[in-house]
Structures are given as structure tokens and as C-alpha cells.
Design a protein around this motif. Structure first.
Motif, PDB file in Angstrom:
ATOM      1  N   ARG A 298      24.403   6.957  74.069  1.00 53.83           N
ATOM      2  CA  ARG A 298      23.711   8.122  73.496  1.00 53.83           C
ATOM      3  C   ARG A 298      24.605   9.358  73.534  1.00 53.83           C
ATOM      4  N   ALA A 299      25.361   9.518  74.614  1.00 50.97           N
ATOM      5  CA  ALA A 299      26.238  10.681  74.726  1.00 50.97           C
ATOM      6  C   ALA A 299      27.318  10.663  73.652  1.00 50.97           C
ATOM      7  N   VAL A 300      27.956   9.517  73.464  1.00 47.72           N
ATOM      8  CA  VAL A 300      29.032   9.453  72.466  1.00 47.72           C
ATOM      9  C   VAL A 300      28.473   9.543  71.053  1.00 47.72           C
ATOM     10  N   ASP A 301      27.284   9.011  70.835  1.00 48.59           N
ATOM     11  CA  ASP A 301      26.680   9.073  69.498  1.00 48.59           C
ATOM     12  C   ASP A 301      26.321  10.499  69.092  1.00 48.59           C
ATOM     13  N   ARG A 302      26.045  11.358  70.058  1.00 52.47           N
ATOM     14  CA  ARG A 302      25.752  12.757  69.700  1.00 52.47           C
ATOM     15  C   ARG A 302      27.026  13.599  69.608  1.00 52.47           C
ATOM     16  N   GLY A 303      28.196  12.975  69.877  1.00 51.86           N
ATOM     17  CA  GLY A 303      29.459  13.681  69.679  1.00 51.86           C
ATOM     18  C   GLY A 303      30.279  13.950  70.915  1.00 51.86           C
ATOM     19  N   ALA A 304      29.820  13.525  72.086  1.00 52.01           N
ATOM     20  CA  ALA A 304      30.590  13.740  73.310  1.00 52.01           C
ATOM     21  C   ALA A 304      31.787  12.790  73.367  1.00 52.01           C
ATOM     22  N   HIS A 305      32.827  13.231  74.031  1.00 48.98           N
ATOM     23  CA  HIS A 305      33.967  12.362  74.344  1.00 48.98           C
ATOM     24  C   HIS A 305      33.638  11.722  75.687  1.00 48.98           C
ATOM     25  N   VAL A 306      33.550  10.399  75.737  1.00 43.42           N
ATOM     26  CA  VAL A 306      33.065   9.702  76.923  1.00 43.42           C
ATOM     27  C   VAL A 306      34.153   8.788  77.470  1.00 43.42           C
ATOM     28  N   LEU A 307      34.467   8.950  78.761  1.00 45.03           N
ATOM     29  CA  LEU A 307      35.496   8.157  79.427  1.00 45.03           C
ATOM     30  C   LEU A 307      34.907   7.420  80.621  1.00 45.03           C
ATOM     31  N   VAL A 308      35.370   6.197  80.818  1.00 44.67           N
ATOM     32  CA  VAL A 308      34.914   5.345  81.915  1.00 44.67           C
ATOM     33  C   VAL A 308      36.123   4.892  82.723  1.00 44.67           C
ATOM     34  N   GLY A 309      35.994   4.911  84.048  1.00 48.00           N
ATOM     35  CA  GLY A 309      37.004   4.328  84.928  1.00 48.00           C
ATOM     36  C   GLY A 309      36.375   3.190  85.707  1.00 48.00           C
ATOM     37  N   ASP A 310      36.994   2.003  85.679  1.00 45.46           N
ATOM     38  CA  ASP A 310      36.376   0.847  86.309  1.00 45.46           C
ATOM     39  C   ASP A 310      37.423  -0.216  86.638  1.00 45.46           C
TER      40      ASP A 310
END
Length: 206
Positions: A146-158
Motif C-alpha cells: 500500500r505504501a509503494v502504491d501510493r508513491g512511497a519509496h519502500v526499502l526492505v532489509g532481510d
């Protein structure tokens, strides 16, 4: 931190012993003190941010499942305009506050569960080690989408705990390090950083 020597954190020498002491003091069961360890995915994500400050510089940032605040601190160091460090554990909020002070950065600790939303307008959303088990991943992945679909740049570390939505991730970097982390992660020597694709991008990829 082995991978992020720029950051100083208050950590437990033994998180299991700390957990027992906290429960004894509280007289009740408590959640595991995830905030008292430097998890490998968080270290990788913090390293990536410090090496690529343009990712967050001048932007509003939300770090979910912030724990010790490591990733949020890295974002503040890299020049983020405003950083919110979110966690559901009140002890984590205290740790975030103490660690921010220790590193001389300003950010806003935010208690509570935000996973039913979409990041509250943050321009960058960060998630280090937030996919640590299946039930958690089932809530975090839709939130990140949902965050990326509204335009946010989303990063994950795993460190590849088998709960990653591979079809929605674009790999950015891989790091190898000896880590200071909970016992279940003691043998982990690799962690990856990914960008989350928008759901429309995922459909096109197929």
C-alpha cells in the motif's frame, strides 16, 4: 555495529537474560526484546542508507518495527528531513529515544501498530527485519505494498528468512558481516536490501 560503525547503540550482552530480568521485574510475560539486538537485515539497510544518502536526504521517512532505532538513526544521519521510528513495544520506544540521543540525531519515536495503514504519507518507508515470521509477513507485506502504491519509496532489509515476497522485490545490495544478533540469527553472515515494487509493476513482470 560490525557493519555500521558510524552508529552507537545500547544493546543487551545477552538478550535472553535481559528478557528474563524484564519479565521478573514486570511480574508478567513480555514480548521478546527485539530492540536489544542489532539484527542483520537492519544493519544491511542502515549500511545501504549511509552509503546512498540520496535515498532519504530531504525526505520524510518512516521506519517500521524500528526496534533499537538503528535504521531510523542511519536515515537521520543521511540527511532525512524528518524521521519517525515506529514500534509496538514500549521498551523499544525507550531504546529508540536513548539511541537517538547517543548518536546526536533528532527523530520522532511513534508507539503503536501502523500496519493497517499505508505509511501516513511518508516519502520513504523502511523495514529492516520486519518479515521475521509468517504471521508478521502477512501483515507487513500488504502494508509495504500500500505504501509503494501510493508513491512511497519502500526499502526492505532481510537475511532471507523465507518470508520475502520475491515477485515484489528488486534487489539493490548484498552485505556480508559477523553480526551481533539474537541466537536464532547467530550464524547469519549475509543480508540483502531490496526495493519494493508497486503492485502494477508486479503484474507487468508476470
Amino acid at each position: 555495529m560490525p557493519l555500521v560503525p558510524e552508529v552507537r547503540l545500547f544493546l543487551a550482552e545477552d538478550a535472553i537474560i535481559l528478557w528474563a530480568r524484564l519479565e521478573a521485574a514486570a511480574g508478567r510475560s513480555l514480548p521478546a526484546p527485539y530492540w536489544a539486538s542489532a539484527w542483520p537485515g537492519g544493519q544491511a539497510l542502515a549500511r545501504y542508507i549511509l552509503d546512498h544518502p540520496a535515498t532519504v536526504a530531504g525526505r520524510t521517512v518512516l521506519d517500521i518495527a524500528s526496534g533499537s532505532g538503528l535504521v531510523a538513526i542511519a536515515a537521520a544521519m543521511a540527511g532525512a528531513r524528518e524521521v519517525t521510528a515506529n514500534d509496538v513495544d514500549p521498551y523499544a520506544i525507550t531504546a529508540i529515544t536513548a539511541n537517538a540521543r547517543a548518536n546526536g540525531v533528532v527523530m520522532s519515536p511513534a508507539a503503536g501498530d501502523l500496519l493497517d495503514g499505508d505509511g501516513d504519507g511518508a516519502e520513504v518507508v523502511l523495514a529492516g527485519d520486519a518479515l521475521y515470521d509468517g504471521p508478521m509477513a502477512c501483515r507487513v507485506v500488504p502494508f509495504l505494498t500500500r505504501a509503494v502504491d501510493r508513491g512511497a519509496h519502500v526499502l526492505v532489509g532481510d537475511p532471507d528468512r523465507q518470508h520475502l515476497p520475491a515477485d515484489r522485490l528488486r534487489p539493490l545490495a548484498t552485505y556480508h558481516t559477523a553480526v551481533t544478533s539474537p541466537p536464532e540469527d547467530a550464524q547469519i553472515r549475509r543480508a540483502d536490501v531490496f526495493a519494493v515494487r508497486a503492485s502494477t509493476d508486479t503484474v507487468q513482470q508476470r
